[in-house]
Design an enzyme around this catalytic site. Structure first.
Site, mmCIF file in Angstrom:
data_model
loop_
_atom_site.group_PDB
_atom_site.id
_atom_site.type_symbol
_atom_site.label_atom_id
_atom_site.label_comp_id
_atom_site.label_asym_id
_atom_site.label_seq_id
_atom_site.Cartn_x
_atom_site.Cartn_y
_atom_site.Cartn_z
ATOM 1 C CE LYS A 55 -3.870 -2.204 2.046
ATOM 2 N NZ LYS A 55 -4.397 -2.833 3.249
ATOM 3 C CD GLN A 99 -4.028 -4.684 6.510
ATOM 4 O OE1 GLN A 99 -4.131 -3.700 5.854
ATOM 5 N NE2 GLN A 99 -4.570 -5.751 5.991
ATOM 6 C CG ASP A 122 -10.397 -0.353 5.159
ATOM 7 O OD1 ASP A 122 -9.841 -0.807 4.019
ATOM 8 O OD2 ASP A 122 -9.734 -0.540 6.143
HETATM 9 N N1 GUN Z 1 -7.327 -7.031 5.790
HETATM 10 C C1 GUN Z 1 -7.696 -7.869 4.469
HETATM 11 N N2 GUN Z 1 -8.043 -6.979 3.561
HETATM 12 C C2 GUN Z 1 -8.337 -5.610 4.340
HETATM 13 C C3 GUN Z 1 -8.696 -4.470 3.912
HETATM 14 O O1 GUN Z 1 -9.330 -4.317 2.809
HETATM 15 N N3 GUN Z 1 -8.685 -3.668 4.921
HETATM 16 C C4 GUN Z 1 -8.104 -3.657 6.093
HETATM 17 N N4 GUN Z 1 -8.254 -2.568 6.953
HETATM 18 N N5 GUN Z 1 -7.839 -4.647 6.402
HETATM 19 C C5 GUN Z 1 -7.564 -5.876 5.618
#
Ligand code: GUN
Length: 294
Positions: A55, A99, A122
């Site tokens: 990211k 996350q 998100d």
């Molecule tokens: N863990 C797996 N996929 C995601 C996501 O799209 N966002 C977040 N915050 N954690 C994740």
């Protein structure tokens, strides 16, 4: 006679979307706004560390700002909430992402609610979930949104089709259901959602025109569970130990070899849905930055 299964790579879709985003980012930059994302990572989960690094790389490449906050595994709920409050108040960060999964002692629902809904890139905050269900989404969760973009790019029509989703998570299954059931061009499907309580999974998967698998179970879907021509979106990313240098390889939730020649198309793992999730995170962060423009 077996058909040729088309492989739906995420990269060209992602490149096209990023090209469109570049214009928006440069317009914002002319106004002195750099879209900024705060990523919060609690603990040492190896897969999460890889995702968070990807990211951060993508944001840098696109001339956006991101900062990762690494917190130890034993961080308390109070400490995490204090950090989120600071990030909520900071004008540097238009988006905040915690996350998941979080260590077991932390309540992810409570943490998600702490993030201001206008910074919830998100799309996990109850307000954003509600807006999506209402058909008026603000932030759409990144993986389902990326899947819609991928299907649009490859000309996979959803209107009037039977879409079967395997997995009912808040991250993929549920928002995917809301999007596909919505009366819009890339929706209007009849949607079936299967999960661990489903009896005779293959009864449903074999009726799918579009099969979206986000179960977290490697190789769950095999060739004998699908009908000829089905379009398969494999959302799974599972680490399987092997003798390679890394010590593992990545596989999806679909037994890839066994569906070749039966499915009309499939997204590979890695290289399918994954790249799009990060692109849609960029998209949401740019949207959040545009929303605060005076
Ligand atoms: N863990 C797996 N996929 C995601 C996501 O799209 N966002 C977040 N915050 N954690 C994740």
């Amino acid at each position: 006679m077996s058909l040729t299964t088309e492989i739906l790579y995420g990269k060209p879709v992602s490149l096209q979307l990023r090209q469109e985003l570049k214009n928006e980012i440069s317009n914002l930059s002319n106004l002195g706004i750099i879209p900024g994302l705060a990523v919060v990572l609690v603990g040492e989960d190896a897969a999460s560390q890889v995702y968070v690094r990807s990211k951060s790389r993508a944001f840098k490449k696109m001339a956006c700002f991101s900062e990762t906050f690494n917190l130890p595994e034993n961080t308390s709920e109070t400490e995490l909430c204090l950090l989120i409050d600071e990030l909520n108040a900071s004008s540097k960060f238009h988006g905040i992402l915690v996350q998941l999964p979080l260590p077991a002692h932390l309540d992810s629902k409570k943490i998600t609610r702490r993030i201001l809904s206008r910074k919830d890139v998100d799309g996990f905050h109850p307000l954003n979930v509600g807006l999506l269900l209402e058909g008026q989404p603000q932030f759409i969760s990144c993986t389902p949104h990326g899947i819609l973009k991928l299907m649009a790019y490859y000309g996979i029509k959803t209107n009037g089709k039977h879409a079967v989703i395997v997995g009912r998570s808040n991250i993929v299954g549920k928002p995917m259901f809301a999007l596909l059931a919505e009366k819009m061009e890339y929706g209007n499907s009849t949607v079936t959602i299967c999960h661990t309580g489903t009896v005779d999974l293959s009864r449903y998967t074999s009726m799918a025109d579009i099969l979206i698998v986000a179960s977290g179970m490697p190789g769950l879907i095999t060739g004998n569970m699908i009908s000829e021509g089905v379009h398969i979106i494999d959302v799974g990313i599972n680490r399987i130990k092997d003798n390679s240098e890394k010590g593992y390889r990545l596989v999806g939730d679909v037994d890839y070899e066994s569906i070749l020649g039966i499915a009309g198309s499939i997204t590979p793992v890695p290289g399918g849905v994954g790249p799009l999730t990060i692109t849609m995170l960029l998209y949401n962060t740019v949207l959040a930055a545009k929303n605060i423009r005076p």
